[in-house]
Motif scaffolding. Structure first.
Motif, PDB file in Angstrom:
ATOM      1  N   ASP A  62     -40.784 -43.898 -14.950  1.00 26.18           N
ATOM      2  CA  ASP A  62     -40.605 -43.121 -13.727  1.00 26.18           C
ATOM      3  C   ASP A  62     -41.954 -42.830 -13.081  1.00 26.18           C
ATOM      4  OD1 ASP A  62     -39.099 -41.708 -11.805  1.00 26.18           O
ATOM      5  OD2 ASP A  62     -39.618 -39.821 -12.761  1.00 26.18           O
ATOM      6  N   LEU A  63     -42.760 -43.862 -12.944  1.00 26.14           N
ATOM      7  CA  LEU A  63     -44.093 -43.662 -12.384  1.00 26.14           C
ATOM      8  C   LEU A  63     -44.040 -43.292 -10.914  1.00 26.14           C
ATOM      9  CD1 LEU A  63     -45.985 -46.661 -14.049  1.00 26.14           C
ATOM     10  CD2 LEU A  63     -45.963 -44.263 -14.747  1.00 26.14           C
ATOM     11  N   HIS A  64     -43.050 -43.790 -10.224  1.00 23.63           N
ATOM     12  CA  HIS A  64     -42.976 -43.553  -8.781  1.00 23.63           C
ATOM     13  C   HIS A  64     -41.601 -43.048  -8.366  1.00 23.63           C
ATOM     14  CE1 HIS A  64     -46.828 -45.561  -8.437  1.00 23.63           C
ATOM     15  NE2 HIS A  64     -46.349 -46.580  -9.116  1.00 23.63           N
ATOM     16  N   GLY A  65     -40.969 -42.287  -9.207  1.00 29.25           N
ATOM     17  CA  GLY A  65     -39.658 -41.775  -8.853  1.00 29.25           C
ATOM     18  C   GLY A  65     -38.580 -42.839  -8.994  1.00 29.25           C
ATOM     19  N   THR A  66     -37.429 -42.590  -8.409  1.00 30.22           N
ATOM     20  CA  THR A  66     -36.305 -43.520  -8.478  1.00 30.22           C
ATOM     21  C   THR A  66     -35.839 -43.859  -7.066  1.00 30.22           C
ATOM     22  OG1 THR A  66     -34.864 -41.604  -8.705  1.00 30.22           O
ATOM     23  CG2 THR A  66     -35.496 -42.737 -10.725  1.00 30.22           C
ATOM     24  N   PRO A  67     -36.611 -44.695  -6.355  1.00 29.23           N
ATOM     25  CA  PRO A  67     -36.270 -44.974  -4.958  1.00 29.23           C
ATOM     26  C   PRO A  67     -34.935 -45.670  -4.773  1.00 29.23           C
ATOM     27  CG  PRO A  67     -37.979 -46.469  -5.750  1.00 29.23           C
ATOM     28  CD  PRO A  67     -37.814 -45.411  -6.803  1.00 29.23           C
ATOM     29  N   TRP A  68     -34.437 -46.350  -5.821  1.00 26.22           N
ATOM     30  CA  TRP A  68     -33.160 -47.047  -5.656  1.00 26.22           C
ATOM     31  C   TRP A  68     -31.979 -46.083  -5.555  1.00 26.22           C
ATOM     32  CZ3 TRP A  68     -36.574 -47.596  -9.676  1.00 26.22           C
ATOM     33  CH2 TRP A  68     -36.300 -46.868 -10.834  1.00 26.22           C
ATOM     34  N   LEU A  69     -32.225 -44.825  -5.913  1.00 29.20           N
ATOM     35  CA  LEU A  69     -31.160 -43.835  -5.787  1.00 29.20           C
ATOM     36  C   LEU A  69     -31.185 -43.130  -4.434  1.00 29.20           C
ATOM     37  CD1 LEU A  69     -31.228 -42.177  -9.315  1.00 29.20           C
ATOM     38  CD2 LEU A  69     -29.742 -43.998  -8.483  1.00 29.20           C
ATOM     39  N   ALA A  70     -32.228 -43.381  -3.628  1.00 36.62           N
ATOM     40  CA  ALA A  70     -32.367 -42.702  -2.345  1.00 36.62           C
ATOM     41  C   ALA A  70     -31.432 -43.314  -1.307  1.00 36.62           C
ATOM     42  CB  ALA A  70     -33.813 -42.787  -1.859  1.00 36.62           C
ATOM     43  N   LYS A  71     -31.031 -42.494  -0.307  1.00 34.58           N
ATOM     44  CA  LYS A  71     -30.181 -42.954   0.774  1.00 34.58           C
ATOM     45  C   LYS A  71     -30.807 -42.559   2.103  1.00 34.58           C
ATOM     46  CE  LYS A  71     -26.704 -40.658  -0.957  1.00 34.58           C
ATOM     47  NZ  LYS A  71     -25.405 -40.057  -1.204  1.00 34.58           N
ATOM     48  N   PRO A  72     -30.464 -43.272   3.170  1.00 36.47           N
ATOM     49  CA  PRO A  72     -30.987 -42.876   4.481  1.00 36.47           C
ATOM     50  C   PRO A  72     -30.626 -41.432   4.794  1.00 36.47           C
ATOM     51  CG  PRO A  72     -29.893 -45.010   4.589  1.00 36.47           C
ATOM     52  CD  PRO A  72     -29.597 -44.447   3.234  1.00 36.47           C
ATOM     53  N   ARG A  73     -31.475 -40.772   5.549  1.00 30.91           N
ATOM     54  CA  ARG A  73     -31.246 -39.366   5.871  1.00 30.91           C
ATOM     55  C   ARG A  73     -30.133 -39.213   6.906  1.00 30.91           C
ATOM     56  NH1 ARG A  73     -35.434 -35.725   4.558  1.00 30.91           N
ATOM     57  NH2 ARG A  73     -37.149 -36.714   3.442  1.00 30.91           N
ATOM     58  N   LYS A  74     -29.415 -38.117   6.809  1.00 31.82           N
ATOM     59  CA  LYS A  74     -28.435 -37.742   7.813  1.00 31.82           C
ATOM     60  C   LYS A  74     -29.038 -36.630   8.664  1.00 31.82           C
ATOM     61  CE  LYS A  74     -24.320 -39.810   7.005  1.00 31.82           C
ATOM     62  NZ  LYS A  74     -23.428 -40.385   8.012  1.00 31.82           N
ATOM     63  N   PRO A  75     -28.706 -36.577   9.964  1.00 31.37           N
ATOM     64  CA  PRO A  75     -29.277 -35.534  10.819  1.00 31.37           C
ATOM     65  C   PRO A  75     -28.667 -34.161  10.547  1.00 31.37           C
ATOM     66  CG  PRO A  75     -27.695 -36.857  12.042  1.00 31.37           C
ATOM     67  CD  PRO A  75     -27.845 -37.510  10.696  1.00 31.37           C
ATOM     68  N   VAL A  76     -29.458 -33.262  10.000  1.00 36.36           N
ATOM     69  CA  VAL A  76     -29.017 -31.892   9.771  1.00 36.36           C
ATOM     70  C   VAL A  76     -29.924 -30.955  10.557  1.00 36.36           C
ATOM     71  CG1 VAL A  76     -28.066 -32.351   7.481  1.00 36.36           C
ATOM     72  CG2 VAL A  76     -30.454 -31.670   7.693  1.00 36.36           C
ATOM     73  N   ALA A 129     -35.071 -24.034   1.692  1.00 36.66           N
ATOM     74  CA  ALA A 129     -33.744 -23.772   2.248  1.00 36.66           C
ATOM     75  C   ALA A 129     -32.742 -24.805   1.752  1.00 36.66           C
ATOM     76  CB  ALA A 129     -33.814 -23.791   3.768  1.00 36.66           C
ATOM     77  N   LYS A 130     -31.551 -24.349   1.417  1.00 38.56           N
ATOM     78  CA  LYS A 130     -30.526 -25.230   0.873  1.00 38.56           C
ATOM     79  C   LYS A 130     -29.300 -25.346   1.779  1.00 38.56           C
ATOM     80  CE  LYS A 130     -31.767 -24.351  -3.959  1.00 38.56           C
ATOM     81  NZ  LYS A 130     -31.277 -23.893  -5.280  1.00 38.56           N
ATOM     82  N   CYS A 131     -29.252 -24.560   2.836  1.00 39.41           N
ATOM     83  CA  CYS A 131     -28.062 -24.540   3.676  1.00 39.41           C
ATOM     84  C   CYS A 131     -28.414 -24.988   5.083  1.00 39.41           C
ATOM     85  CB  CYS A 131     -27.467 -23.131   3.697  1.00 39.41           C
ATOM     86  SG  CYS A 131     -25.784 -23.076   4.322  1.00 39.41           S
ATOM     87  N   TYR A 132     -27.739 -26.042   5.552  1.00 42.61           N
ATOM     88  CA  TYR A 132     -27.991 -26.587   6.876  1.00 42.61           C
ATOM     89  C   TYR A 132     -26.670 -26.892   7.572  1.00 42.61           C
ATOM     90  CZ  TYR A 132     -32.833 -27.315   5.407  1.00 42.61           C
ATOM     91  OH  TYR A 132     -34.116 -27.118   4.976  1.00 42.61           O
ATOM     92  N   ASN A 133     -26.746 -27.003   8.887  1.00 40.41           N
ATOM     93  CA  ASN A 133     -25.597 -27.433   9.676  1.00 40.41           C
ATOM     94  C   ASN A 133     -25.570 -28.956   9.750  1.00 40.41           C
ATOM     95  OD1 ASN A 133     -24.593 -24.869  10.400  1.00 40.41           O
ATOM     96  ND2 ASN A 133     -26.127 -24.679  12.004  1.00 40.41           N
ATOM     97  N   TYR A 134     -24.369 -29.511   9.707  1.00 39.27           N
ATOM     98  CA  TYR A 134     -24.213 -30.955   9.890  1.00 39.27           C
ATOM     99  C   TYR A 134     -23.003 -31.194  10.786  1.00 39.27           C
ATOM    100  CZ  TYR A 134     -23.056 -35.827   9.084  1.00 39.27           C
ATOM    101  OH  TYR A 134     -22.756 -37.150   9.275  1.00 39.27           O
ATOM    102  N   THR A 135     -23.179 -31.944  11.850  1.00 37.39           N
ATOM    103  CA  THR A 135     -22.096 -32.264  12.773  1.00 37.39           C
ATOM    104  C   THR A 135     -21.513 -33.620  12.393  1.00 37.39           C
ATOM    105  OG1 THR A 135     -23.188 -31.051  14.554  1.00 37.39           O
ATOM    106  CG2 THR A 135     -21.467 -32.615  15.188  1.00 37.39           C
ATOM    107  N   THR A 136     -20.220 -33.623  12.119  1.00 38.21           N
ATOM    108  CA  THR A 136     -19.584 -34.863  11.679  1.00 38.21           C
ATOM    109  C   THR A 136     -19.548 -35.890  12.802  1.00 38.21           C
ATOM    110  OG1 THR A 136     -17.408 -33.994  12.266  1.00 38.21           O
ATOM    111  CG2 THR A 136     -18.146 -33.689  10.001  1.00 38.21           C
ATOM    112  N   GLU A 137     -19.518 -37.138  12.404  1.00 38.49           N
ATOM    113  CA  GLU A 137     -19.454 -38.238  13.346  1.00 38.49           C
ATOM    114  C   GLU A 137     -18.053 -38.841  13.337  1.00 38.49           C
ATOM    115  OE1 GLU A 137     -22.467 -40.852  11.956  1.00 38.49           O
ATOM    116  OE2 GLU A 137     -24.124 -39.526  12.493  1.00 38.49           O
ATOM    117  N   ALA A 138     -17.801 -39.705  14.297  1.00 31.95           N
ATOM    118  CA  ALA A 138     -16.486 -40.350  14.387  1.00 31.95           C
ATOM    119  C   ALA A 138     -16.172 -41.111  13.100  1.00 31.95           C
ATOM    120  CB  ALA A 138     -16.462 -41.305  15.578  1.00 31.95           C
ATOM    121  N   ASN A 139     -14.919 -41.048  12.688  1.00 34.87           N
ATOM    122  CA  ASN A 139     -14.390 -41.759  11.515  1.00 34.87           C
ATOM    123  C   ASN A 139     -14.884 -41.197  10.192  1.00 34.87           C
ATOM    124  OD1 ASN A 139     -12.995 -43.576  13.192  1.00 34.87           O
ATOM    125  ND2 ASN A 139     -14.799 -44.880  13.362  1.00 34.87           N
ATOM    126  N   GLU A 140     -15.528 -40.040  10.196  1.00 35.96           N
ATOM    127  CA  GLU A 140     -15.946 -39.415   8.936  1.00 35.96           C
ATOM    128  C   GLU A 140     -14.832 -38.509   8.429  1.00 35.96           C
ATOM    129  OE1 GLU A 140     -20.737 -39.075   8.649  1.00 35.96           O
ATOM    130  OE2 GLU A 140     -19.694 -37.455   9.678  1.00 35.96           O
TER     131      GLU A 140
END
Length: 688
Positions: A206-220, A233-244
């Protein structure tokens, strides 16, 4: 497989001891020094050392107890076994539903379940199966005469037409076999676990973390300005997108399904009826165990208990229906009983109103409290009158949809409704219903950037509101009389691997009649509970900006004593500004910009000491500015932003003087905007 997932390596490179799947103690450890269970068992029971032989043990409890006692007595000493700093830190958790199981398999490769090995196993997986792939071999089906021999642990690695499971190599060519969920205990909530491993920080793996577990960011976005400055902070707003759907959101943010459901229970509306048909007759004890498990899983969601329904044939061949509740399962296990089905209530996390017209059949969800359709551009049609039967509704949000038409007057029945939001709904038209004046709970009304027109309703004119309410009652009663002949359009349900899209539904005449009768009862109760002139809506927020409202401001709206925000910008309102609005002493924001108001700014408005934001720009107001206006820059007032620009009848020199004085007197607390250039401010000052 969990180890392989954590290290981004092939599972074939990791030889896993099956005994590690027997979790006897918390976190899968038996000794405080870090021994895992197989190591501990080697020192306590040497006969378990042979990893190629399945221990002839049915009841593991004594062994687990002995292992835990060894740890408690401090017998796990360094002279018996020494281990370097662990490569991985592994943990496990109970999985209580199929969605959780799918989620864990996708992320960690497999889950662990208990399986009861029956004496017909070797018959179905014979020598021929050794040369065939497990996905090609038929799924295991328990023979009705088969008896349990021993319990085992199995790794579930997929799902579909029967779950795919991993056993020791040799059962089939690739070591895989298929079995239906629930059969032989596979996938039972109380005996199914997900194992997750992470590499210890600083380890060579684990010299450089586990990048294969990372996912693209969602807009919060932060839930408020204060949270935006918190690093942890652990609590954010997230607006759902179509088909979610709920399931896609939970998957993306790696949330726990059950915890998410528990914490957002009201977002799911009514629970769905779930039916699970048993493949064969069960013993009374087995039926009771199933009811106990389901009750445990759904207890936090509903008070309705699970039960079985079966068909019973007597000696003469006559059929009758049998229902079995917890504690009374014997009659569903008697000879002659067939076609048993488990029935219970649960949340449908895949329900998605994503396209098409709004289904009238939703009116039968009598206990629905929150209806969030915002962000679904595929939603069309108008708001159904029949939804007036949703008398438990507390919040409706249709923002950023393609819903059009008028706001239904019949919705005056929604006496529990606290918030109605329709921001950016360009298809909405007609007028604000006068009938809504009897809504006893409405606190937030947002309809922006749509086609609402006509005069603003006189919701504080008790006589007019009661007359309109009586008309709505008569119309709803007439609809109720016709409801017995109605039969709503057939269901249209599109099933896909990830979700179910529910675009309409079928409701028979009786359900339709019951729904409309609820609306009638609610309107009657509202009219009876609202003596003329004694009660008004407890509105706190009114935002009707970006519409086509005409006429003058309603003087009677000054009676909304709890009103905090009144946003009427970008309409075609006209006439003078009412002196009586000075009674709105709880108002913090008043935006009347981009209309056609005339006359002078009322001197009485200085009484609004809580006002933080006032925008009257883009009208036809004239000078002189009230002498009392500068008082709002003094102590005891809350004003931060005053926008006067764009009123052609106001003297520019006077405005410049007002600006200079108020900003100076307030110590720059107040920003006064009198020109298109220079320092400006807007309604965001409320959050500062």
């Amino acid at each position: 497989m969990a180890i392989a997932s954590a290290l981004n390596e092939s599972a074939a490179d990791w030889d896993i001891d099956a005994r590690s799947l027997y979790y006897c103690s918390l976190k899968g450890r038996t000794c405080k020094t870090g021994w895992d269970i197989p190591d501990a068992f080697k020192h306590i029971y040497p006969e378990l050392v042979d990893r190629n032989k399945e221990p002839d043990i049915i009841d593991w409890e004594p062994y687990c107890k002995a292992a835990n006692e060894t740890a408690a007595d401090g017998k796990c000493t360094a002279d018996k076994i020494t281990r370097p700093k662990p490569l991985l830190k592994c943990s496990y958790r109970s999985l209580s539903n199929f969605y959780q199981m799918q989620q864990h398999i996708r992320k960690h490769g497999a889950i662990v379940s208990r399986i009861i090995m029956n004496d017909d196993w070797e018959v179905q997986f014979n020598e021929t199966a050794r040369n065939v792939s497990g996905l090609e071999w038929p799924p295991y089906k328990k023979n009705i005469t088969a008896k349990a021999v021993y319990g085992h642990a199995v790794a579930l690695v997929g799902w579909g037409k029967g779950s795919t499971n991993k056993d020791k190599e040799g059962i089939t060519a690739d070591g895989l076999f298929r079995i239906n969920m629930g059969l032989a205990g596979v996938g039972t909530p109380e005996q199914t676990y997900g194992v997750a491993c992470t590499v210890f920080p600083g380890n060579k793996k684990d010299l450089h973390g586990t990048p294969w577990l990372a996912k693209p960011r969602k807009p919060v976005s932060p839930i408020n300005a204060a949270v935006a400055l918190e690093v942890n902070a652990k609590c954010y707003n997230y607006t759902t997108e179509a088909n979610e759907s709920v399931s896609t959101i939970v998957e993306w943010f790696d949330l726990d399904y059950r915890l998410f459901i528990q914490r957002n229970r009201k977002q799911f509306g009514n629970l769905q009826d779930v039916t699970y048909r048993l493949g064969q007759t069960k013993k009374a004890r087995q039926l009771q165990n199933i009811l106990d498990v389901v009750s445990n899983v759904t207890a936090d969601l509903t008070t309705e208990k699970p039960y079985f329904t079966c068909t019973f044939y007597d000696k003469g061949g006559a059929a009758s229906n049998v229902t079995c509740l917890s504690g009374n399962t014997q009659k569903c296990a008697q000879n002659g009983t067939v076609n048993c089905a488990l029935r219970y209530k649960d949340v449908n996390v895949s329900l998605e109103l994503a396209a098409g017209d709004l289904p009238e059949s939703l009116a039968t969800f009598s206990r629905l409290e929150v209806l969030m359709l915002n962000g679904n551009k595929g939603l069309t049609g108008s708001l159904p009158d029949l939804w007036s039967a949703l008398t438990a509704l507390q919040a409706v949000d249709i923002s950023s949809t393609s819903i059009g038409g008028n706001l239904p007057p019949s919705w005056a029945s929604l006496q529990e409704l606290r918030a109605f939001r329709a921001a950016d709904c360009s298809g909405l038209s007609g007028q604000l219903p006068l009938e809504w004046g009897i809504l006893r709970s409405l606190e937030e009304l947002v309809v922006t950037n749509s086609q609402l027109g006509g005069a603003m309703p006189a919701w504080t004119d008790a006589g007019a509101v009661r007359a309109a309410g009586a008309a709505a009652l008569a119309a709803t009663e007439q609809a109720a009389e016709k409801a017995g002949d109605a039969d709503l359009s057939p269901a249209s349900v599109e099933q896909r691997p990830t979700h179910v899209r529910y675009s309409s539904g079928r409701v028979g005449p009786q359900a339709t009649a019951a729904a409309t009768q609820r609306a009638v009862t609610a309107i009657k109760a509202a009219l009876a509970a609202a003596p003329a002139g004694t009660r008004f809506m407890p509105l706190r927020v009114i935002d009707l900006s970006g519409n086509k409202l005409t006429g003058q401001l309603v003087p009677g709206w000054s009676l909304f004593e709890q009103l905090q925000r009144l946003i009427l910008a970008r309409n075609t309102l006209s006439g003078p500004l009412p002196d009586g609005y000075a009674r709105l002493t709880t108002l913090t924001a008043l935006d009347l910009s981009a209309n056609s108001f005339v006359g002078m700014l009322p001197s009485t408005w200085v009484s609004m000491r809580q006002l933080v934001f006032l925008d009257v720009s883009g009208n036809a107001l004239v000078s002189p500015v009230p002498r009392t206006l500068p008082f709002m820059a003094g102590d005891g007032f809350s004003l931060k932003c005053l926008v006067l620009v764009g009123n052609t009848g106001m003297d520019s020199a006077e405005l410049a003087s007002i600006k200079s004085k108020m900003e100076a007197d307030s110590g720059k607390r107040v920003t006064v905007v009198v020109a298109r250039s220079g320092r400006t401010c807007n309604i965001s000052v409320l959050d500062a």
